[in-house]
Design an enzyme around this catalytic site. Structure first.
Site, PDB file in Angstrom:
ATOM      1  N   LEU A   1      68.063 -45.907  -4.613  1.00  0.00           N
ATOM      2  CA  LEU A   1      68.499 -47.149  -4.321  1.00  0.00           C
ATOM      3  C   LEU A   1      68.199 -47.682  -2.977  1.00  0.00           C
ATOM      4  CD1 LEU A   1      71.911 -46.885  -6.081  1.00  0.00           C
ATOM      5  CD2 LEU A   1      69.988 -47.924  -6.785  1.00  0.00           C
ATOM      6  N   ASP A   2      67.325 -46.803  -2.300  1.00  0.00           N
ATOM      7  CA  ASP A   2      67.355 -47.031  -1.042  1.00  0.00           C
ATOM      8  C   ASP A   2      65.993 -48.056  -1.012  1.00  0.00           C
ATOM      9  OD1 ASP A   2      66.472 -47.439   1.827  1.00  0.00           O
ATOM     10  OD2 ASP A   2      66.873 -45.141   2.112  1.00  0.00           O
ATOM     11  N   PRO A   3      65.879 -49.311  -0.600  1.00  0.00           N
ATOM     12  CA  PRO A   3      65.055 -50.169  -0.530  1.00  0.00           C
ATOM     13  C   PRO A   3      63.672 -49.639   0.509  1.00  0.00           C
ATOM     14  CG  PRO A   3      66.689 -51.076   0.616  1.00  0.00           C
ATOM     15  CD  PRO A   3      67.129 -49.971   0.037  1.00  0.00           C
ATOM     16  N   LEU A   4      64.022 -48.752   1.479  1.00  0.00           N
ATOM     17  CA  LEU A   4      63.015 -48.203   2.435  1.00  0.00           C
ATOM     18  C   LEU A   4      62.426 -47.053   1.945  1.00  0.00           C
ATOM     19  CD1 LEU A   4      64.974 -48.853   5.564  1.00  0.00           C
ATOM     20  CD2 LEU A   4      63.026 -50.317   4.520  1.00  0.00           C
TER      21      LEU A   4
END
Length: 92
Positions: free
Chosen positions: A2-5
């Site tokens: 779920l980490d956009p990076l």
């Protein structure tokens, strides 16, 4: 993730396909790390939305041997602890 990076592949199964997921999840994982020393941010990582809140000298870290010794703590089977700031959205 779920980490956009983060980058990578998230394997998802739907319906009866979830029973077949195990055969796609075998094998080892590998991670690549990039280290930047000397500062702390409000998000505790290199998130571009964070602000630098502290800078410290890292002159005492002069040998690659020291860095390799610390990285050994992240090698092998480890229990991951979720970060304080997460991409998980709850209640709206």
């Amino acid at each position: 993730t779920l980490d956009p990076l983060a980058t990578g592949v998230l394997v998802c199964g739907v319906g009866s396909g979830t029973k077949s997921l195990q055969k796609y999840l075998v094998g080892s994982k590998a991670y690549r790390a990039e280290i930047t020393l000397g500062y702390q941010t409000t998000t505790l990582d290199d998130d571009p939305t964070g602000s630098v809140v502290d800078r410290q000298s890292f002159a005492h870290v002069t040998e690659m041997r020291t860095i390799h010794e610390v990285l050994q703590q992240f090698t092998g089977t480890i229990q991951q602890i979720p970060p304080v700031f997460s991409a998980l959205k709850r209640d709206g």
